[in-house]
Design a protein around this motif. Structure first.
Motif, PDB file in Angstrom:
ATOM      1  N   VAL A 224       0.859  -1.184   0.000  1.00  0.00           N
ATOM      2  CA  VAL A 224       0.000   0.000   0.000  1.00  0.00           C
ATOM      3  C   VAL A 224       0.895   1.233   0.000  1.00  0.00           C
ATOM      4  CG1 VAL A 224      -1.781   1.306   1.210  1.00  0.00           C
ATOM      5  CG2 VAL A 224      -1.845  -1.203   1.212  1.00  0.00           C
ATOM      6  N   LEU A 225       0.784   2.030  -1.055  1.00  0.00           N
ATOM      7  CA  LEU A 225       1.541   3.276  -1.188  1.00  0.00           C
ATOM      8  C   LEU A 225       0.576   4.442  -1.027  1.00  0.00           C
ATOM      9  CD1 LEU A 225       3.756   2.349  -4.247  1.00  0.00           C
ATOM     10  CD2 LEU A 225       4.670   3.339  -2.160  1.00  0.00           C
ATOM     11  N   TRP A 247       5.483   3.076 -14.235  1.00  0.00           N
ATOM     12  CA  TRP A 247       4.939   1.768 -14.618  1.00  0.00           C
ATOM     13  C   TRP A 247       5.155   1.502 -16.106  1.00  0.00           C
ATOM     14  CZ3 TRP A 247       0.789   1.661 -18.116  1.00  0.00           C
ATOM     15  CH2 TRP A 247       0.331   0.380 -18.440  1.00  0.00           C
ATOM     16  N   ALA A 248       4.853   2.472 -16.946  1.00  0.00           N
ATOM     17  CA  ALA A 248       4.934   2.267 -18.388  1.00  0.00           C
ATOM     18  C   ALA A 248       6.362   1.994 -18.842  1.00  0.00           C
ATOM     19  CB  ALA A 248       4.374   3.485 -19.125  1.00  0.00           C
ATOM     20  N   LEU A 282      -1.653  -2.872 -11.391  1.00  0.00           N
ATOM     21  CA  LEU A 282      -1.671  -2.646  -9.940  1.00  0.00           C
ATOM     22  C   LEU A 282      -2.337  -3.821  -9.238  1.00  0.00           C
ATOM     23  CD1 LEU A 282      -2.666   1.152  -9.681  1.00  0.00           C
ATOM     24  CD2 LEU A 282      -0.384   0.149  -9.468  1.00  0.00           C
ATOM     25  N   ASP A 283      -3.465  -4.262  -9.768  1.00  0.00           N
ATOM     26  CA  ASP A 283      -4.166  -5.396  -9.161  1.00  0.00           C
ATOM     27  C   ASP A 283      -3.327  -6.667  -9.238  1.00  0.00           C
ATOM     28  OD1 ASP A 283      -6.341  -3.787  -8.600  1.00  0.00           O
ATOM     29  OD2 ASP A 283      -7.436  -4.338 -10.413  1.00  0.00           O
ATOM     30  N   ALA A 284      -2.706  -6.899 -10.385  1.00  0.00           N
ATOM     31  CA  ALA A 284      -1.926  -8.120 -10.567  1.00  0.00           C
ATOM     32  C   ALA A 284      -0.729  -8.176  -9.641  1.00  0.00           C
ATOM     33  CB  ALA A 284      -1.472  -8.234 -12.023  1.00  0.00           C
ATOM     34  N   HIS A 285      -0.149  -7.006  -9.346  1.00  0.00           N
ATOM     35  CA  HIS A 285       1.019  -6.959  -8.459  1.00  0.00           C
ATOM     36  C   HIS A 285       0.632  -6.723  -6.998  1.00  0.00           C
ATOM     37  CE1 HIS A 285       2.968  -6.209 -12.396  1.00  0.00           C
ATOM     38  NE2 HIS A 285       4.026  -6.776 -11.836  1.00  0.00           N
ATOM     39  N   HIS A 286      -0.673  -6.692  -6.748  1.00  0.00           N
ATOM     40  CA  HIS A 286      -1.204  -6.513  -5.389  1.00  0.00           C
ATOM     41  C   HIS A 286      -0.713  -5.190  -4.798  1.00  0.00           C
ATOM     42  CE1 HIS A 286      -2.905  -9.275  -1.995  1.00  0.00           C
ATOM     43  NE2 HIS A 286      -3.682  -8.253  -2.288  1.00  0.00           N
ATOM     44  N   ILE A 287      -0.766  -4.140  -5.599  1.00  0.00           N
ATOM     45  CA  ILE A 287      -0.319  -2.811  -5.183  1.00  0.00           C
ATOM     46  C   ILE A 287      -1.518  -1.866  -5.151  1.00  0.00           C
ATOM     47  CG2 ILE A 287       1.120  -0.816  -5.780  1.00  0.00           C
ATOM     48  CD1 ILE A 287       3.056  -2.747  -7.140  1.00  0.00           C
TER      49      ILE A 287
END
Length: 408
Positions: A224-225, A247-248, A282-287
């Motif tokens: 969580v950031l 990210w990109a 974000l969802d895939a990396h659980h961020i």
């Protein structure tokens, strides 16, 4: 009246790789007529008059006769909806320590952090002002002036400060790159601005969590950031765009749509597909990315702990609080110390199984003409019972340092 000033020792932003300094820092609009929030908590009216707990006398940003911006949580979908069709950026190279993986006997490792160009921010603001239908900010245009700070109005968030680079170097030497890739972590950056330290941690997390040996999404530890800045405009104009760019660039070789989205002249097209891929990643990396604006106050701390996904954070999560150049005046120092101690005490109370939460704070030894200093911060924290250790000192040029604070 608001008090504009410059810190004297520097007038330009930290230079990008191309050697060009970013444009001078900007000044946001008068908080008496602030832009409406992108999202607000149920308990906090949108830009309501300041309560007694966020009065000018108790805040980091005292301006006589003017209310302070209350704490607001911003919805990432609404922030994304306000972005233009493309954003321009530059790259800042930060040389890491010799002990960072990748460093060798002849050259130290570096990390490249993207930052949205300020001329591009100007273009977006001009377009919003000319479009009456989309001009949700009213007369909240950001004056791109010569001052580093306008007290109570704009707190320096468009500029990348030297101590934020120092924090990146300390994080690289403190095993943070590996921790964010494998452990449940809560990372909070107060006064984030362009967010360089958080961008570095985000980049490391994407790289580590994307390795083939990483556990599945269901098993991966959450990260969580939380990015907090006094000015909402800073969050949607530079902080979030910088995360998208990070990210990109990190995922460019893995997603063909990103190869097409980048142009040769340093721009990224924000198509609907790119934005959707960003959210999916974000969802895939659980961020989880969370954005807060407003003055530091007890209400700010309460809102911080109402973060989305808070109930899913394990009790053993590692919490790290970051702050760069947040103590430039005695007023700012006192408010920052109070807020930081509240967070550390709450972490100790609510997540005792995680060990001690820690804070890494970077600042100049003395802010000439303003009154703040790193030594005053250290003395104040120690006087209130915190353990403070020096992790890094810069003696060339403007003297700076990075310290770690924990509560025993």
């Amino acid at each position: 009246m608001a008090t504009p000033f410059s810190f004297s020792f520097t007038g330009d932003d930290i230079e990008n790789d191309d050697g060009h300094a970013a444009q001078p820092t900007t000044a946001a609009a008068d908080p008496s007529q602030p832009p409406p929030p992108l999202s607000s908590s149920a308990s906090t009216p949108a830009f309501a008059p300041a309560s007694a707990s966020t009065s000018a006398s108790a805040s980091a940003f005292p301006v006589q006769g003017k209310p302070l911006l209350p704490p607001i949580r911003h919805d990432i979908d609404q922030m994304l909806a306000r972005l233009p069709s493309k954003i321009a950026y530059g790259l800042l190279s930060v040389t890491l320590g010799d002990d960072y993986p990748g460093s060798g006997p002849t050259a130290a490792a570096t990390i490249q952090l993207p930052r949205r160009e300020l001329w591009d921010v100007r273009v977006q603001l001009m377009a919003e002002e000319e479009d009456d239908d989309n001009n949700q900010d009213g007369n909240a245009s950001v004056g791109l002036g010569e001052h580093d700070v306008k007290t109570g109005i704009y707190e320096g968030g468009f500029k990348s400060w030297e101590s934020s680079v120092d924090l990146v170097k300390v994080l690289a030497s403190e095993d943070i790159p590996h921790a964010v890739g494998r452990d449940p972590c809560v990372l909070i950056e107060l006064g984030c601005g362009t967010g360089l330290p958080s961008l570095a941690m985000f980049q490391w997390a994407l790289a580590k969590r994307g390795e083939s040996s990483s556990p599945s999404t269901a098993e991966r530890s959450p990260l969580v950031l939380t990015l907090a800045d006094y000015n909402p405009s800073v969050l949607y104009l530079v902080t979030l765009p910088n995360f998208i760019l990070t990210w990109a660039l990190q995922q460019q070789g893995q997603l063909p749509l990103l190869e097409e989205a980048f142009s040769s002249d340093g721009e990224l097209e924000l198509t609907a597909e790119v934005v959707a891929a960003f959210k999916s990643s974000l969802d895939a990396h659980h961020i989880t990315l969370s954005f807060l604006s407003g003055a530091w106050s007890p209400e700010f701390v309460d809102l911080l702990y109402q973060a989305p996904g808070g109930s899913a954070i394990p009790a053993n999560a590692r919490t790290l609080v970051l702050g760069a150049e947040t103590i430039y005046s005695p007023f700012a120092l006192e408010s920052f110390v109070t807020t930081l101690l509240s967070i550390l005490e709450r972490e100790r109370r609510e997540r005792p199984g995680s060990g001690h939460a820690a804070a890494l704070i970077g600042a100049k030894r003395l802010y000439f003409g303003v009154g703040g200093s790193l030594d005053d911060f250290v003395d104040r924290m120690r006087g209130l019972g915190a353990t403070v250790d020096t992790l890094r000192e810069e003696t060339e040029g403007v003297r700076r340092g990075v310290v770690r604070c924990i509560l025993d």
